[in-house]
Design a protein around this motif. Structure first.
Motif, PDB file in Angstrom:
ATOM      1  N   SER A  77      71.464  30.351  37.425  1.00 13.94           N
ATOM      2  CA  SER A  77      70.881  29.475  38.433  1.00 13.94           C
ATOM      3  C   SER A  77      69.371  29.574  38.324  1.00 13.94           C
ATOM      4  CB  SER A  77      71.340  29.899  39.838  1.00 13.94           C
ATOM      5  OG  SER A  77      70.836  29.011  40.828  1.00 13.94           O
TER       6      SER A  77
ATOM      7  N   VAL B 180      81.437  28.545  46.901  1.00 13.85           N
ATOM      8  CA  VAL B 180      80.792  28.563  45.579  1.00 13.85           C
ATOM      9  C   VAL B 180      81.808  28.826  44.479  1.00 13.85           C
ATOM     10  CG1 VAL B 180      79.149  29.836  44.127  1.00 13.85           C
ATOM     11  CG2 VAL B 180      78.522  29.212  46.466  1.00 13.85           C
TER      12      VAL B 180
ATOM     13  N   ALA C 213      74.084  27.158  49.960  1.00 16.21           N
ATOM     14  CA  ALA C 213      74.328  25.825  49.400  1.00 16.21           C
ATOM     15  C   ALA C 213      75.171  24.987  50.347  1.00 16.21           C
ATOM     16  CB  ALA C 213      75.030  25.935  48.048  1.00 16.21           C
TER      17      ALA C 213
ATOM     18  N   LEU D 209      76.646  20.011  46.168  1.00 17.26           N
ATOM     19  CA  LEU D 209      76.617  20.355  44.750  1.00 17.26           C
ATOM     20  C   LEU D 209      77.236  19.220  43.957  1.00 17.26           C
ATOM     21  CD1 LEU D 209      75.721  23.006  43.230  1.00 17.26           C
ATOM     22  CD2 LEU D 209      78.147  23.591  43.110  1.00 17.26           C
TER      23      LEU D 209
ATOM     24  N   ARG E 161      78.747  13.747  37.740  1.00 18.09           N
ATOM     25  CA  ARG E 161      77.443  14.270  38.137  1.00 18.09           C
ATOM     26  C   ARG E 161      76.474  13.097  38.206  1.00 18.09           C
ATOM     27  NH1 ARG E 161      75.251  17.263  34.176  1.00 18.09           N
ATOM     28  NH2 ARG E 161      76.932  16.851  32.708  1.00 18.09           N
TER      29      ARG E 161
ATOM     30  N   GLY F 226      68.310  24.180  41.846  1.00 19.03           N
ATOM     31  CA  GLY F 226      68.119  23.967  43.272  1.00 19.03           C
ATOM     32  C   GLY F 226      66.732  24.402  43.680  1.00 19.03           C
TER      33      GLY F 226
ATOM     34  N   ILE G  98      72.603  25.873  37.006  1.00 17.89           N
ATOM     35  CA  ILE G  98      72.477  25.336  38.361  1.00 17.89           C
ATOM     36  C   ILE G  98      71.005  25.122  38.648  1.00 17.89           C
ATOM     37  CG2 ILE G  98      72.931  25.756  40.815  1.00 17.89           C
ATOM     38  CD1 ILE G  98      75.158  27.681  39.919  1.00 17.89           C
TER      39      ILE G  98
ATOM     40  N   ASN H 199      69.966  32.585  47.388  1.00 18.32           N
ATOM     41  CA  ASN H 199      70.559  31.992  46.192  1.00 18.32           C
ATOM     42  C   ASN H 199      70.909  33.075  45.180  1.00 18.32           C
ATOM     43  OD1 ASN H 199      70.787  30.767  43.523  1.00 18.32           O
ATOM     44  ND2 ASN H 199      70.034  28.886  44.434  1.00 18.32           N
TER      45      ASN H 199
ATOM     46  N   ILE I 133      73.880  21.473  36.970  1.00 19.41           N
ATOM     47  CA  ILE I 133      74.520  21.135  38.229  1.00 19.41           C
ATOM     48  C   ILE I 133      73.480  21.242  39.328  1.00 19.41           C
ATOM     49  CG2 ILE I 133      76.465  21.646  39.759  1.00 19.41           C
ATOM     50  CD1 ILE I 133      77.215  20.921  36.854  1.00 19.41           C
ATOM     51  N   GLU I 134      73.063  20.093  39.858  1.00 23.93           N
ATOM     52  CA  GLU I 134      72.033  20.113  40.891  1.00 23.93           C
ATOM     53  C   GLU I 134      72.673  20.191  42.277  1.00 23.93           C
ATOM     54  OE1 GLU I 134      67.957  17.682  42.138  1.00 23.93           O
ATOM     55  OE2 GLU I 134      69.399  16.775  40.760  1.00 23.93           O
ATOM     56  N   GLY I 135      72.083  21.014  43.118  1.00 22.63           N
ATOM     57  CA  GLY I 135      72.608  21.182  44.464  1.00 22.63           C
ATOM     58  C   GLY I 135      71.503  21.301  45.491  1.00 22.63           C
TER      59      GLY I 135
END
Length: 489
Positions: free
Chosen positions: A235, A173, A296, A299, A306, A264, A262, A195, A285-287
């Motif tokens: 996040s 990460v 995770a 990512l 992206r 998710g 982030i 998370n 930032i999608e993960g």
């Protein structure tokens, strides 16, 4: 990364930068020296209850600095920690505490359950500062966290994560997000999720940065918290981004401190990402990942391409395979089950060797998710093989609700399906049929469900049918129930 193990992190930070900021919440702020002192006091209290290597400490607290302090105090003594969702009802809490074999429970409320002792937060803070209380030298293979995740059997399972899992995950990460000592995480996700622990607490603290723990997410005050803390990232789940996008047009916050957000825990639409970024100027930032993978596994790059509609590239040190129904590798671009390997893959499910053996095969974590990898190596999620509902980022397994409902003798059949929801993503909907001659109304079913399920798991709608639809092999036809719900709601 030349850093100590997680149990010694508070000591390291205090030695390197004694007055540097470490941890804050709604009512307190700790610099590195204060953080270490709080951890040492808490560890002394736990030691007084004979907590030591191999033990499990359960913690039932809202999002506070005290929860983080308890985590590091348990590790300091060589114990593991299992965080309990504060929304769970007493029976659900008792199940987790018992299944985890917890020696004590740290909480801010009364609890009469199966633990040797219940320790209050006030007692935790009042521990004596022992002069020679260095952290125990913990083996990297020692259990660190027990994260409970719902299962299709209807009972949550304890995901065993050791120190090596967490450390490798944090290193990934930190590298992927380019975290440094200048970073400041604003934690708005619950700390009973991996998370929240990994992305918003452990990783920034390891990188030399700091964390502010928000007690509860409030859409009306979120941006003022960003402005006052000067957080550099947070996040969240799609539900939160939806709420923020829908704020009145006159809300124009200063988001200049934020490097990224982030996203998710649940699928997010390309349209929502575009609307959020266009309005607030913050890249999202999608993960993708699972508790069983320490958090995770993919990512989208912070610096780089992206791709909206994908969950990004595999994190360094992890491998992703797409496997067809016959067990063979699916060609690039074709769909199949997503498999993950890497040092972040869990040790297994606590006390469930059979479930572990079917989930981890030859070192590969079988996610139960269906996806494909595009020509650039980005993962696209297509469906969930597991019959799971994701409500506002919370995993809800229909079987867990159905098991509670089947406790009523009048219930002949029960089935739960997900209903699309514009804010929460999905909501659980319950269909039942009754045994011959039985009389039962939806209010009675709802009242019974409340006794065995957390509020967020309760069905938003209950329908009593003469008989539930069946497919060709006689199983309850959930797609037909989804269609019925869509036609009649």
């Amino acid at each position: 990364m030349n850093l100590p193990g997680l149990p010694a992190l508070p000591d390291h930070r205090a030695a390197v930068r004694p007055r540097g900021p470490a941890l804050a919440d709604d009512g307190s702020a700790l610099d590195n020296t204060g953080f270490l002192r709080a951890v040492r006091r808490a560890a002394a209290t736990l030691r007084g209850y004979d907590v030591g290597p191999g033990d499990v400490v359960a913690v039932l607290l809202p999002n506070t600095a005290d929860l983080v302090v308890t985590l590091f105090a348990a590790w300091r003594l060589g114990a593991a920690l299992t965080p309990v969702n504060p929304a769970l009802v007493a029976g659900e809490v008792a199940y987790q505490v018992t299944d985890a074999g917890a020696k004590i429970l740290v909480t801010d409320r009364a609890f009469d359950g199966p633990v040797r002792a219940v320790v209050s937060v006030d007692e935790l803070r009042a521990g004596a500062l022992e002069p020679d209380a260095d952290p125990i030298d913990v083996d990297v293979n020692a259990l660190a966290l027990l994260i409970y995740t719902s299962g299709t059997t209807g009972r949550p399972k304890g995901v065993m994560l050791d120190h090596a899992n967490l450390r490798s995950m944090c290193d990934m990460v930190i590298g992927a997000l380019a975290l440094t000592a200048a970073d400041h995480s604003l934690l708005i996700l619950p700390l009973f999720h991996v998370n929240g622990i990994v992305v918003s607490v452990l990783s920034p603290l390891l990188a030399g940065g700091q964390t502010t723990v928000a007690g509860r997410f409030d859409v009306k005050t979120f941006f003022s918290r960003v402005e006052s803390s000067r957080a550099t990232y947070f996040s969240a789940v799609p539900t939160i981004y939806t709420m923020l996008v829908e704020l009145p047009a006159q809300v124009r916050p200063d988001t200049s401190s934020l490097r990224f957000g982030i996203c998710g825990a649940a699928p997010v639409s390309v349209e929502l990402l575009a609307k959020f970024e266009a309005r607030y100027g913050i890249p999202i930032i999608e993960g993708y990942g699972l508790s069983e993978g320490s958090c995770a596994s993919t990512l989208n790059p912070v610096a780089g391409q992206r791709k909206p509609g994908t969950v990004g590239l595999p994190l360094p040190g992890q491998r992703i395979r797409i496997v067809a129904a016959d067990g063979t590798e699916a060609p690039r671009g074709e769909t199949g089950e997503v498999l993950i390997s890497g040092p972040n893959v869990m040790r297994g499910y606590l006390n469930r060797p059979e479930a572990t053996a079917t989930t981890i095969v030859d070192g590969w974590l079988h996610t139960g998710d269906i996806g494909r990898i595009d020509q650039d190596g980005y993962l696209i999620l297509v469906d969930r093989a597991k019959d799971m509902i994701i409500r506002g980022g919370e995993n809800i397994y229909p079987k867990e609700i159905e098991t509670v409902v089947y406790q009523l003798p009048e219930i002949a059949e029960a089935a739960v399906v997900g209903r699309p929801d514009p804010v929460y993503g999905e909501q659980p909907v319950l269909f039942v049929s009754l045994t011959g001659g039985a009389e039962l109304d939806t209010d009675a079913i709802r009242d019974h469900a409340r006794t065995g399920l957390a509020k967020y798991k309760l069905p938003v709608s209950i329908r009593i049918l003469g008989e539930l639809p069946k497919n060709a092999v006689g199983k309850i036809d959930k797609p037909a129930l989804r269609r019925l719900d869509a036609r009649t709601r």
